[in-house]
Design a protein around this motif. Structure first.
Motif, short mmCIF file in Angstrom:
data_model
loop_
_atom_site.label_atom_id
_atom_site.label_comp_id
_atom_site.label_asym_id
_atom_site.label_seq_id
_atom_site.Cartn_x
_atom_site.Cartn_y
_atom_site.Cartn_z
N TYR A 1 42.73 55.28 19.85
CA TYR A 1 41.32 55.24 20.24
C TYR A 1 40.78 53.81 20.21
CZ TYR A 1 36.32 55.89 20.45
OH TYR A 1 35.00 55.78 20.81
N PHE A 2 41.17 53.04 19.20
CA PHE A 2 40.70 51.66 19.13
C PHE A 2 41.14 50.87 20.35
CE2 PHE A 2 41.84 47.25 18.05
CZ PHE A 2 40.57 46.74 17.84
N LEU A 3 42.41 51.03 20.75
CA LEU A 3 42.91 50.29 21.91
C LEU A 3 42.23 50.75 23.19
CD1 LEU A 3 46.71 50.16 21.03
CD2 LEU A 3 45.07 48.28 20.94
N LYS A 4 41.99 52.06 23.34
CA LYS A 4 41.28 52.56 24.51
C LYS A 4 39.83 52.06 24.51
CE LYS A 4 43.96 56.79 25.32
NZ LYS A 4 43.93 58.27 25.31
N TRP A 5 39.22 52.04 23.34
CA TRP A 5 37.86 51.51 23.21
C TRP A 5 37.82 50.05 23.63
CZ3 TRP A 5 35.35 47.64 20.61
CH2 TRP A 5 33.95 47.77 20.44
N LEU A 6 38.85 49.29 23.21
CA LEU A 6 38.92 47.87 23.55
C LEU A 6 39.09 47.69 25.06
CD1 LEU A 6 38.99 45.03 22.31
CD2 LEU A 6 41.48 45.25 22.13
N VAL A 7 39.95 48.51 25.66
CA VAL A 7 40.14 48.44 27.11
C VAL A 7 38.84 48.77 27.84
CG1 VAL A 7 41.36 49.45 29.08
CG2 VAL A 7 42.61 48.94 26.98
N ALA A 8 38.13 49.79 27.36
CA ALA A 8 36.87 50.18 27.98
C ALA A 8 35.84 49.06 27.92
CB ALA A 8 36.32 51.44 27.31
N ALA A 9 35.80 48.36 26.79
CA ALA A 9 34.86 47.25 26.65
C ALA A 9 35.23 46.09 27.58
CB ALA A 9 34.81 46.78 25.20
N MET A 10 36.54 45.85 27.73
CA MET A 10 37.00 44.71 28.53
C MET A 10 37.00 44.99 30.03
SD MET A 10 40.11 43.38 26.05
CE MET A 10 40.43 41.89 27.00
N ASP A 11 36.88 46.26 30.42
CA ASP A 11 36.90 46.55 31.86
C ASP A 11 35.52 46.41 32.51
OD1 ASP A 11 35.35 48.90 31.57
OD2 ASP A 11 37.08 50.23 31.67
N THR A 12 34.48 46.20 31.71
CA THR A 12 33.11 46.12 32.24
C THR A 12 32.95 45.04 33.31
OG1 THR A 12 32.24 46.96 30.16
CG2 THR A 12 30.68 45.92 31.65
N PRO A 13 33.47 43.81 33.12
CA PRO A 13 33.33 42.81 34.20
C PRO A 13 33.96 43.26 35.52
CG PRO A 13 34.01 41.76 32.15
CD PRO A 13 34.11 43.24 31.93
N PHE A 14 35.04 44.02 35.46
CA PHE A 14 35.69 44.49 36.68
C PHE A 14 34.85 45.54 37.40
CE2 PHE A 14 39.04 42.59 34.23
CZ PHE A 14 39.84 41.97 35.18
N LEU A 15 34.07 46.30 36.63
CA LEU A 15 33.16 47.27 37.24
C LEU A 15 32.01 46.54 37.93
CD1 LEU A 15 32.55 50.21 37.73
CD2 LEU A 15 31.45 50.32 35.50
N TYR A 16 31.50 45.48 37.31
CA TYR A 16 30.48 44.66 37.96
C TYR A 16 31.04 44.03 39.24
CZ TYR A 16 26.82 44.71 34.37
OH TYR A 16 25.80 45.09 33.53
N LEU A 17 32.28 43.53 39.16
CA LEU A 17 32.92 42.92 40.33
C LEU A 17 33.05 43.92 41.47
CD1 LEU A 17 34.52 40.61 41.71
CD2 LEU A 17 36.56 41.48 40.56
N ALA A 18 33.50 45.13 41.15
CA ALA A 18 33.65 46.17 42.18
C ALA A 18 32.30 46.52 42.79
CB ALA A 18 34.30 47.41 41.58
N GLY A 19 31.25 46.57 41.96
CA GLY A 19 29.92 46.86 42.47
C GLY A 19 29.42 45.79 43.41
N ARG A 20 29.63 44.52 43.06
CA ARG A 20 29.21 43.41 43.92
C ARG A 20 29.99 43.39 45.23
NH1 ARG A 20 24.19 42.10 43.02
NH2 ARG A 20 23.79 41.21 40.95
N GLN A 21 31.30 43.63 45.15
CA GLN A 21 32.11 43.65 46.36
C GLN A 21 31.63 44.74 47.32
OE1 GLN A 21 36.06 44.13 44.63
NE2 GLN A 21 36.57 42.01 45.12
N TYR A 22 31.30 45.90 46.76
CA TYR A 22 30.84 47.01 47.59
C TYR A 22 29.48 46.68 48.21
CZ TYR A 22 29.43 51.71 48.95
OH TYR A 22 29.00 52.81 49.65
#
Length: 230
Positions: A201-222
């Motif tokens: 869970y800690f590692l998944k939580w860490l991945v979830a926190a670190m993927d936020t910039p990529f979600l912003y990037l995908a939103g801007r690209q769209y």
């Protein structure tokens, strides 16, 4: 390279692949990535490693990345598109389990060298797949619902970080709890089971926190029309 370094490399490769799949193939690329990540995660989870001094299983990065993909679908295409992605992952895992079980049942030729390895890898697959299917459906259904819930209350682009983390981190908790108990109860001692749950869970939580910039990037690209829809 130590395991921790390899983990960070895999994290960046995973996010980079998702970004490229989306950039060049749009929604279709995201739909293609979901079964790839779910299937590979269910193979990698069979390997137990030590990270940061704790016992955990692999597959966390790939599996957590599938939540990033459904969040991108929710953000840019809506709740229905995200639900479609969840169903694609669900049926892909069922198909993989059935096909690999059939492959193991074939009588090997005298020259074959892979049967024992396949039996080792996929002998637990029905239980692993059953646990994964149960955890996947419940956690992803929650994630799609929760992302839409938070998006309707905080619709501004700047609040992506809130709806991403508020939905994914709860969903990852549900997923890890259900999967760990269903897949590994009776396989590992309770102390190892608890450690696997906490570290996973800690590692998944860490991945979830670190993927936020990529979600912003995908939103801007769209928004800027830079996504090439296949």
């Amino acid at each position: 390279m130590p395991n921790e370094g390899l983990w960070l490399v895999m994290l960046l490769v995973n996010f980079g692949c998702i970004a490229l799949f989306y950039r060049f193939f749009g929604r279709v690329g995201l739909y293609a990535w979901i079964p790839l990540s779910v299937i590979l995660a269910n193979v990698q989870v069979l390997k137990t490693v030590e990270l940061f001094g704790l016992v955990c299983t692999l597959g966390n990065i790939l599996y957590a990345g599938s939540f990033l993909v459904t969040d991108i679908l929710s953000e840019n295409y809506g709740k229905k598109a995200a639900a479609t992605g969840v169903l694609i992952g669900f049926f892909s895992l069922i198909a993989m389990t059935l096909l690999m079980q059939l492959a193991v049942f074939f009588a090997p030729h005298a020259s074959d060298f892979s049967q024992s390895a396949l039996e080792t890898l996929f002998g637990l697959m029905p239980r692993i797949a059953g646990a994964s299917l149960l955890a996947y459906l419940i956690s992803q259904a929650h994630d799609v619902w929760a992302y839409d819930f938070w998006r309707r209350r905080f619709p501004a682009f700047r609040w992506i970080w809130l709806r991403n983390n508020a939905s994914t981190m709860v969903s990852q908790f549900l997923d890890t709890l259900i999967f760990t108990l269903a897949a590994f109860w009776g396989v590992f001692p309770k102390e190892i089971l608890i450690e696997i749950f906490l570290t996973t869970y800690f590692l998944k939580w860490l991945v979830a926190a670190m993927d936020t910039p990529f979600l912003y990037l995908a939103g801007r690209q769209y928004q800027n029309g830079r996504v090439r829809e296949a």
